[in-house]
Every structure is written in C-alpha cells, then in structure tokens.
Motif scaffolding. Structure first.
Motif, PDB file in Angstrom:
ATOM      1  N   ILE A 224     105.044 -55.328 -83.188  1.00 27.18           N
ATOM      2  CA  ILE A 224     104.225 -54.253 -83.751  1.00 27.18           C
ATOM      3  C   ILE A 224     103.257 -53.789 -82.651  1.00 27.18           C
ATOM      4  O   ILE A 224     102.099 -54.198 -82.582  1.00 27.18           O
ATOM      5  CB  ILE A 224     103.517 -54.705 -85.060  1.00 27.18           C
ATOM      6  N   THR A 225     103.832 -52.994 -81.770  1.00 26.85           N
ATOM      7  CA  THR A 225     103.102 -52.580 -80.569  1.00 26.85           C
ATOM      8  C   THR A 225     102.790 -51.086 -80.588  1.00 26.85           C
ATOM      9  O   THR A 225     102.481 -50.504 -79.561  1.00 26.85           O
ATOM     10  CB  THR A 225     103.910 -52.925 -79.305  1.00 26.85           C
ATOM     11  N   ASN A 226     102.909 -50.469 -81.757  1.00 31.48           N
ATOM     12  CA  ASN A 226     102.623 -49.025 -81.803  1.00 31.48           C
ATOM     13  C   ASN A 226     101.215 -48.714 -82.317  1.00 31.48           C
ATOM     14  O   ASN A 226     100.990 -47.724 -82.999  1.00 31.48           O
ATOM     15  CB  ASN A 226     103.694 -48.284 -82.612  1.00 31.48           C
ATOM     16  N   TRP A 227     100.280 -49.564 -81.946  1.00 33.59           N
ATOM     17  CA  TRP A 227      98.869 -49.349 -82.266  1.00 33.59           C
ATOM     18  C   TRP A 227      98.140 -48.785 -81.053  1.00 33.59           C
ATOM     19  O   TRP A 227      97.055 -49.238 -80.710  1.00 33.59           O
ATOM     20  CB  TRP A 227      98.217 -50.672 -82.676  1.00 33.59           C
ATOM     21  N   TYR A 228      98.731 -47.821 -80.407  1.00 32.26           N
ATOM     22  CA  TYR A 228      98.149 -47.296 -79.163  1.00 32.26           C
ATOM     23  C   TYR A 228      96.706 -46.815 -79.335  1.00 32.26           C
ATOM     24  O   TYR A 228      96.405 -46.054 -80.252  1.00 32.26           O
ATOM     25  CB  TYR A 228      98.993 -46.140 -78.622  1.00 32.26           C
ATOM     26  N   ARG A 229      95.841 -47.278 -78.455  1.00 36.00           N
ATOM     27  CA  ARG A 229      94.464 -46.791 -78.399  1.00 36.00           C
ATOM     28  C   ARG A 229      94.099 -46.542 -76.942  1.00 36.00           C
ATOM     29  O   ARG A 229      94.220 -47.448 -76.115  1.00 36.00           O
ATOM     30  CB  ARG A 229      93.490 -47.814 -78.991  1.00 36.00           C
ATOM     31  N   ALA A 230      93.659 -45.330 -76.643  1.00 35.63           N
ATOM     32  CA  ALA A 230      93.222 -45.008 -75.281  1.00 35.63           C
ATOM     33  C   ALA A 230      91.789 -45.514 -75.077  1.00 35.63           C
ATOM     34  O   ALA A 230      91.097 -45.868 -76.026  1.00 35.63           O
ATOM     35  CB  ALA A 230      93.291 -43.496 -75.069  1.00 35.63           C
ATOM     36  N   GLN A 231      91.364 -45.530 -73.835  1.00 40.36           N
ATOM     37  CA  GLN A 231      90.001 -45.985 -73.529  1.00 40.36           C
ATOM     38  C   GLN A 231      88.970 -45.156 -74.283  1.00 40.36           C
ATOM     39  O   GLN A 231      87.943 -45.670 -74.716  1.00 40.36           O
ATOM     40  CB  GLN A 231      89.760 -45.911 -72.016  1.00 40.36           C
ATOM     41  N   SER A 232      89.254 -43.870 -74.468  1.00 42.02           N
ATOM     42  CA  SER A 232      88.284 -42.991 -75.136  1.00 42.02           C
ATOM     43  C   SER A 232      88.032 -43.434 -76.576  1.00 42.02           C
ATOM     44  O   SER A 232      86.938 -43.231 -77.118  1.00 42.02           O
ATOM     45  CB  SER A 232      88.758 -41.536 -75.105  1.00 42.02           C
ATOM     46  N   TYR A 233      89.041 -44.031 -77.195  1.00 40.98           N
ATOM     47  CA  TYR A 233      88.843 -44.584 -78.548  1.00 40.98           C
ATOM     48  C   TYR A 233      87.797 -45.695 -78.497  1.00 40.98           C
ATOM     49  O   TYR A 233      86.844 -45.715 -79.287  1.00 40.98           O
ATOM     50  CB  TYR A 233      90.170 -45.113 -79.087  1.00 40.98           C
ATOM     51  N   TYR A 234      87.974 -46.614 -77.547  1.00 39.94           N
ATOM     52  CA  TYR A 234      87.044 -47.744 -77.458  1.00 39.94           C
ATOM     53  C   TYR A 234      85.649 -47.285 -77.063  1.00 39.94           C
ATOM     54  O   TYR A 234      84.650 -47.873 -77.461  1.00 39.94           O
ATOM     55  CB  TYR A 234      87.575 -48.775 -76.464  1.00 39.94           C
ATOM     56  N   ASP A 235      85.589 -46.220 -76.265  1.00 41.08           N
ATOM     57  CA  ASP A 235      84.290 -45.738 -75.808  1.00 41.08           C
ATOM     58  C   ASP A 235      83.542 -44.969 -76.902  1.00 41.08           C
ATOM     59  O   ASP A 235      82.379 -44.625 -76.729  1.00 41.08           O
ATOM     60  CB  ASP A 235      84.465 -44.842 -74.575  1.00 41.08           C
ATOM     61  N   SER A 236      84.209 -44.705 -78.015  1.00 37.50           N
ATOM     62  CA  SER A 236      83.603 -43.867 -79.053  1.00 37.50           C
ATOM     63  C   SER A 236      82.534 -44.606 -79.864  1.00 37.50           C
ATOM     64  O   SER A 236      81.822 -44.002 -80.651  1.00 37.50           O
ATOM     65  CB  SER A 236      84.682 -43.325 -79.991  1.00 37.50           C
ATOM     66  N   GLY A 237      82.411 -45.919 -79.681  1.00 36.51           N
ATOM     67  CA  GLY A 237      81.350 -46.663 -80.363  1.00 36.51           C
ATOM     68  C   GLY A 237      81.042 -47.933 -79.595  1.00 36.51           C
ATOM     69  O   GLY A 237      81.973 -48.659 -79.232  1.00 36.51           O
ATOM     70  N   GLY A 238      79.766 -48.175 -79.340  1.00 40.83           N
ATOM     71  CA  GLY A 238      79.383 -49.330 -78.530  1.00 40.83           C
ATOM     72  C   GLY A 238      79.786 -50.651 -79.159  1.00 40.83           C
ATOM     73  O   GLY A 238      80.015 -51.643 -78.466  1.00 40.83           O
ATOM     74  N   TRP A 239      79.895 -50.690 -80.475  1.00 48.86           N
ATOM     75  CA  TRP A 239      80.247 -51.913 -81.208  1.00 48.86           C
ATOM     76  C   TRP A 239      81.751 -52.181 -81.144  1.00 48.86           C
ATOM     77  O   TRP A 239      82.202 -53.299 -81.385  1.00 48.86           O
ATOM     78  CB  TRP A 239      79.826 -51.739 -82.671  1.00 48.86           C
ATOM     79  N   ARG A 240      82.537 -51.151 -80.814  1.00 44.19           N
ATOM     80  CA  ARG A 240      83.993 -51.292 -80.850  1.00 44.19           C
ATOM     81  C   ARG A 240      84.466 -52.341 -79.854  1.00 44.19           C
ATOM     82  O   ARG A 240      84.015 -52.384 -78.725  1.00 44.19           O
ATOM     83  CB  ARG A 240      84.660 -49.968 -80.495  1.00 44.19           C
ATOM     84  N   ALA A 241      85.442 -53.114 -80.278  1.00 42.21           N
ATOM     85  CA  ALA A 241      86.128 -54.042 -79.385  1.00 42.21           C
ATOM     86  C   ALA A 241      85.160 -54.942 -78.627  1.00 42.21           C
ATOM     87  O   ALA A 241      85.339 -55.205 -77.444  1.00 42.21           O
ATOM     88  CB  ALA A 241      87.040 -53.276 -78.429  1.00 42.21           C
ATOM     89  N   THR A 242      84.115 -55.372 -79.328  1.00 45.15           N
ATOM     90  CA  THR A 242      83.185 -56.357 -78.761  1.00 45.15           C
ATOM     91  C   THR A 242      83.176 -57.565 -79.692  1.00 45.15           C
ATOM     92  O   THR A 242      83.474 -57.460 -80.885  1.00 45.15           O
ATOM     93  CB  THR A 242      81.755 -55.787 -78.686  1.00 45.15           C
ATOM     94  N   TRP A 243      82.792 -58.716 -79.126  1.00 48.22           N
ATOM     95  CA  TRP A 243      82.734 -59.926 -79.962  1.00 48.22           C
ATOM     96  C   TRP A 243      81.613 -59.808 -80.981  1.00 48.22           C
ATOM     97  O   TRP A 243      81.760 -60.217 -82.138  1.00 48.22           O
ATOM     98  CB  TRP A 243      82.550 -61.164 -79.090  1.00 48.22           C
ATOM     99  N   ALA A 244      80.481 -59.237 -80.557  1.00 47.37           N
ATOM    100  CA  ALA A 244      79.360 -59.118 -81.487  1.00 47.37           C
ATOM    101  C   ALA A 244      79.591 -58.022 -82.519  1.00 47.37           C
ATOM    102  O   ALA A 244      79.223 -58.156 -83.678  1.00 47.37           O
ATOM    103  CB  ALA A 244      78.071 -58.848 -80.720  1.00 47.37           C
TER     104      ALA A 244
END
Lengths: 387, 387
Positions: free
Chosen positions: B156-176
């Motif tokens: 299940i590898t079709n969850w593509y997310r570009a860097q701009s997705y992650y940059d859209s919120g400081g909380w995204r993709a962080t442990w905290a």
C-alpha cells in the motif's frame, strides 16, 4: 570452422533434454560427442537414443580425459557443480553449468577463480535470462527509463511441489542431497533475475525461512526476505513451494514510476516528471506527479535452455559475450546463502557474507541430514576444491 | 424517536466535512447541535456555514457540559483522541473517534476501558470498512471459502505526499505533533483492514521503518513489516508516502486458493480441491490442484465517512451492532506501534507488545522533536488519562 565437440555430464532431468537438443541439431556449430552417467540404465538409454557417434562414459574423469570433447555441460546434483567445473577447466575445456552454481559461495568462488585462470568460456544455465520480459525490464532500468530503483518486490510463490515430488528421490530436499530447498532448487532463476535486471545487489539481508513447514522435508519450503541496497532502496523476495496457485509478480519502483512484470506482461507506470523533480517544485500539498500507464511491447520468445546453449557455443566459436556468464552464478547463490544464514542466526546478514560461518552451519545440517550417509561423499568433494 | 444530538469536536480537515454532512441531513436521525474549536477563524467559519441552531464553543469541556449533545465526534489531533473520548464517556456521551484511535496502545487501552464501563456507543471512523471490496473479502475468509489463511501481502504505497504537504503544518510528521508518520496518519485504514478482513492478528512482528528517508520529516515515511500469525501463516505489509504512482494490492493466500484485491476489483483463484487434500492424495510428482480464476461480483458503493456516521447513529438509536467498533481501533494501532518498536530496537516484537517500552521510546523522540515545545502539552494530556 569445425563444430564445438560437447560432452554432457549427468543424464538426469536436465542433462537428458540437453543431450537430445544437441542430437537434434538445435545448437548450430555444436556436436554431441560424449555423455557420462554413473547409472547403467542411463547409459542404456543413451546407447539407444543418442546414436552410435556418441561416446558413453561411466564417470566424468574418463569423459574429460577422452580427447573427444572441447566443452562440457555439467548437469549433476548441485554439490558437484563447482568441483566438476574445476576439473574440466583444468583439462582446458569450456564449461556450461546447470543452475545453481553450487550450494555455498565459498565453493563457487573457487570455481570462478579457476574459470578466470583457464581463459575458457564459462556459462551458467540461467535460461530465464532469455525471457524477453526480463530482457526488456533490464533494458528499461539500465537505460535510465525507470530512474534510480527504490523498491523491488518479487512474489514468486508458483513453484508448487506436492509431497509426492519430494518423495520421488531420497536425496531431494535434504541438506546432504541438495543443500537446500526452494532457494537452491526452484527459485535460483528469480534470485538471479532479481539482481540481473536491476543491477542491484543488497548490502544486507534479513530473511525468514521455514524448514519443512508445508512438506515433510528437511529444508526451507517458505521464505520471505527483506534486503537493503547500497543506493538506499529496499526489496522483498517471497517464495514457497507450498502454495497453489501461487503468484509470480515482480514489481520495481523507481524515481520515474513503476514497472510490474506479471502474467507474461510488462507494464510501466511512467511519471511525466521524475518524482524527485515533482517533489522539489510542487507547492500544492496534496497532489502527485502525472502518471501514464504504458503497455510496453515485448517482442520475441524465450529460447530457454537451447538459447543458453547456442549463446555459449557462439561465445566459444566466435568470442561473443555471454548472456549468462558462469561467474555471475555466485550472485543469486549469495542471496540464497544469505537468506538461510539470516534465518539460522535470526539476525541481519551483511554482504559480503561470512562464508565460513555459512559453510560451518551447513555442515552441521548435513551431518544430521536424513541422507547423512551421503554426506561424507559430499564433504570429500567439497574439500577437493580447496586444493 | 428524537434525533441524536451531535457535537463535533475539532473543525479541521475531517471535522469540517463531518459537520457539513450532518447539516446537510446526510445522517438520518441525527442533528448537529454544537461544534468546538480553539481557533477563532474556524468558529467564524462555523457561524457562517452551519446556521444559527448550532452552538459554538472554544473548548471541548464547554461543549460536553452544555447539555446540548448526546454524542460527540472527535476529530482533533491524534494525541487528544483517547483523553477526549474518556472525558466524553465520563459525561455519559456516545463517542465516534477519528482514526487513529490514538498514538500509543497504552493510552488507547484506557479509552477502551472507559468506553466499556460507560455502556455508551463507541465507534471508530474506519470509513474504508464500508468499501464493499473489503466487506466481500472478509466474507470470503470468514465463511471458509478461502480456507485457512497462510500468507498475506499488502503493498500500500499509493499514499504519495510531497514535501509541500508536510510543510503545510509545523505539527505534521513530528513525534510531538502527530506521534508518527505514514503508519499513524495514512496507513491506519489498511492496518485495520489487514486484520479485520483476515481475522488474524500477528503473534510477532519484525519491521523495517525509515525515518525522513524520502522527505525532510522526523517520522517514518517508509515501512516494510513482516509478521507471523498464530496459525502458522505469515504476512508482509509495505507502505510509504514517497512513491508515485505507488501500488495498492492486497493478496491473501489460503488453503483453497488466493484472493487479490487491486484496481477496485476482487479476484479469487479458487482451487477445485483444497491444497492440503490434493497434497495428501496426489502421486504424480510435478502437478498441482486445478484452479479456477473467479471474478467475484462486488456490489454496492463505499459509503465512507457518512456510512460510518449513519452506522454509529443507528447503533445509538436502535442498538444495531457497529461496523467499526471503537474498541477495535487498538488492533491497527498495535500493529503500528509494534512496527515502530521493532525498528527502534532492531529486533522482533512479540505481541502483546511491551507498551511501557514503546511509551518510553516514544517520549524520548517527543522530547527531541522539532515541535518539542508542544510536547509538554501532549505529555500533560497523556498523563491525564492515567488518573
């Protein structure tokens, strides 16, 4: 130019059709001049089926010393391959070895050294390299169409074997007789193609083998292996003889899309813009590169064993490069050995692998093998290669 | 019967459409009576879009104490789910929680205990359980059509997310902020369906997670996991947000054949005779069971989030069983936690997993997180659940 005179060593499941193909002139520029097999009934068969021009021998030494052959095809049990190849090289003969190259890489490395020193043409019977699907896949990767490979996944579980198959020979699926199971007998083709088509060997391997899980056998009949490549990519290889109908699906994901080989078809999902470039420039949050599903034409048919024999004979008589060089047999065997070693030690195996440890752990299994009586003979053969 | 009065907690990416669906009468027997969000601009939006009959609150305490709701939908950041659900149960409210159930199982176990004690209806927003493909797959397995499951494989590898997705919120993709990456944000649906459709939870897990491999993020963006089931079967689960176009292919091999769900289609390769029976009786050596490729009809459409809300409201008003019980959210999260723990410790993780160890290692990562400032707040919330 005179025909290359060929001897076939071992008239079993593979040597028999090879001899017949030669007799039937399937390989231009080659002539079958001699065969050998220790079993009288196989020589009887040869006497009747191969005609009076083919010399019959009870052992390989007699055949390779006969002066009747320029080249030999070795189609004996796996353990004998390296030693016999080395004897043939020592006699100045060209050699084509049935897969697998051998049972453990330490043994195969000696064979490769001997081949290199001999200057003779050394081929490996990787007949599936003649399959145009994999030739095309290799081309698409090597030419950069797919970009850097990031992930491979081969589910090759359509090697179904019932218990009656294993019961058909006491040596089958034993440590002493074959030296392994699905990895050494059925899957060597895919283990070879996995690295040949991608051009990638792992830097380390973590595998999960099961021994006698589906059948009453000593050796592995189910394997899942995880690998990491030097370029940061990862891969999974899954094989078993216990599953029906099984799957044969090879997926390779790269920077420019994804290729899947399945159902005798190659499909390329091609990104219009390479993923790293899209990622660098895209500002939209959700969204992904435009992708085209491309049905890639694959022309030609797999010439299989005859194709490999022709290629090898051409290399002997015309100096053309081999499709399946014998030296390359060690790659797939390295993967196979690493997978077993990872399971035996329940840990990562870094490549190049610890060949002495593999050899030692294999010997332990051979000594306890249900056909351990034969193990002495094998061990003697193994060691002869170290001289 | 009066309508179930619903409050939506959190008007973000998920809570917003849930509120709109309720206002648009997509859920019979339910009425949206209140929403809450700490952000003034979201309450401004609600004031304009949801009409004057919906009460607006700045925090969940005010909403759940308002007497205006019988039930709440919790659509806040992952870490808050268990604590907020427990507060709602304490107020005697029914609860529907967005996936994931939480970030770590220790926290979710407390939520499940509170739900059980409350006697209220506890649902989980596993909207992909409404997909008829997976309903059919579950049916074919539960009814015995496929026989005992031996191997599962979900790419299940079709969850593509570009860097701009992650940059859209400081909380995204962080442990905290999120407490994980693809396992906690994108793949929870498949982690749930993997065990829900097969009825199998692993007994142990060996996983290989990569953190910030494809994107500039702290958390995992590529995972390959290997599992062993109690029944002797094995499984592989592969996911990433770094691949385009990616794959969504779920294969389940069983004693009676193989099912593949891919491209919105379910295909069943059905053996005429179950494999174990064939193996017991077949004497031919090579050969395998007769197999029929069956295109299985899959009727209906995925009702998705609205379907889950309807199901939950029906359970509240009519006592019908839930399609996605809240208590079951812990299963997929257990898989997710086990995969991270296996990578962090570079070893096997036996289930039930060591929840204290997972919690401790997660806290270490939270404390070093780029959004560690927020971590205090999260930790406070986490601990509040232990009272």
């Amino acid at each position: 130019m005179t025909d290359v005179r060929i001897g076939v060593i071992g008239l079993g499941n593979m040597g028999t059709p090879h001899a017949k193909n030669l007799i039937n002139n399937e390989v231009p520029g080659a002539v079958l001049t001699a065969v050998c097999d220790a079993r009288a009934e196989r020589l009887d068969w040869a006497r009747q089926e191969l005609g009076g021009d083919v010399a019959l021998y009870e052992n390989m030494e007699a055949l390779i010393n006969s002066g009747q052959v320029d080249a030999v095809i070795i189609a004996t049990p796996h353990y004998y391959h390296p030693d016999m190849a080395m004897q043939a090289f020592a006699e100045g003969l060209h050699v084509l070895v049935e897969k697998p190259a051998g049972v453990y890489t330490k043994q195969v490395r000696l064979m490769n050294d001997a081949a290199a020193k001999s200057g003779k043409v050394f081929g490996m019977m990787f007949n599936q390299r003649t399959n145009p699907l994999y030739v095309k896949l290799k081309d698409l990767i090597a030419s950069g169409e797919l970009g850097e490979v990031r992930r491979t996944n081969w589910i090759i579980t359509n090697w179904y074997r019932a218990q009656s198959y294993y019961d058909s020979g006491g040596w089958r699926a034993t440590w002493a007789g074959e030296g392994g199971g699905v990895l050494i007998n059925q899957a060597p083709h895919q283990l070879d193609l996995w690295q040949w088509t991608t051009g990638l060997m792992p830097k380390r391997v973590r595998a999960f083998c099961y021994f006698g899980k589906h059948r009453n056998i000593e050796v592995e009949d189910e394997v899942t292996a995880y690998v990491e490549y030097d370029n940061g990519g990862t891969g999974v290889f899954i094989t078993t003889t216990g599953e029906a109908p099984g799957t044969n699906r090879f997926e390779v994901a790269g920077e420019r899309g994804k290729i899947v080989v399945e159902d005798d078809k190659l499909t390329f999902w091609r990104l219009r813009v390479p993923e790293p470039e899209f990622n660098r420039t895209y500002q939209g949050g959700f969204g992904q590169p435009e992708c085209w599903k491309c049905e890639v034409p694959v022309r030609g048919t797999a010439t299989q064993h005859v194709g490999i024999m022709r290629d090898w004979v051409n290399a002997i008589s015309q100096g053309t490069p081999l499709l399946a060089s014998g030296e390359e047999g060690i790659h797939g065997l390295t993967l196979s050995n690493a997978m077993l070693l990872s399971s035996w030690t329940d840990s990562w195996v870094d490549l190049p692998l610890d060949e002495d440890l593999f050899y030692q752990l294999l010997q332990e299994r051979i000594s306890k093998s249900s056909t351990a009586k034969e193990a002495d003979e094998y061990r003697k053969l193994d060691l002869s290669g170290t001289h």
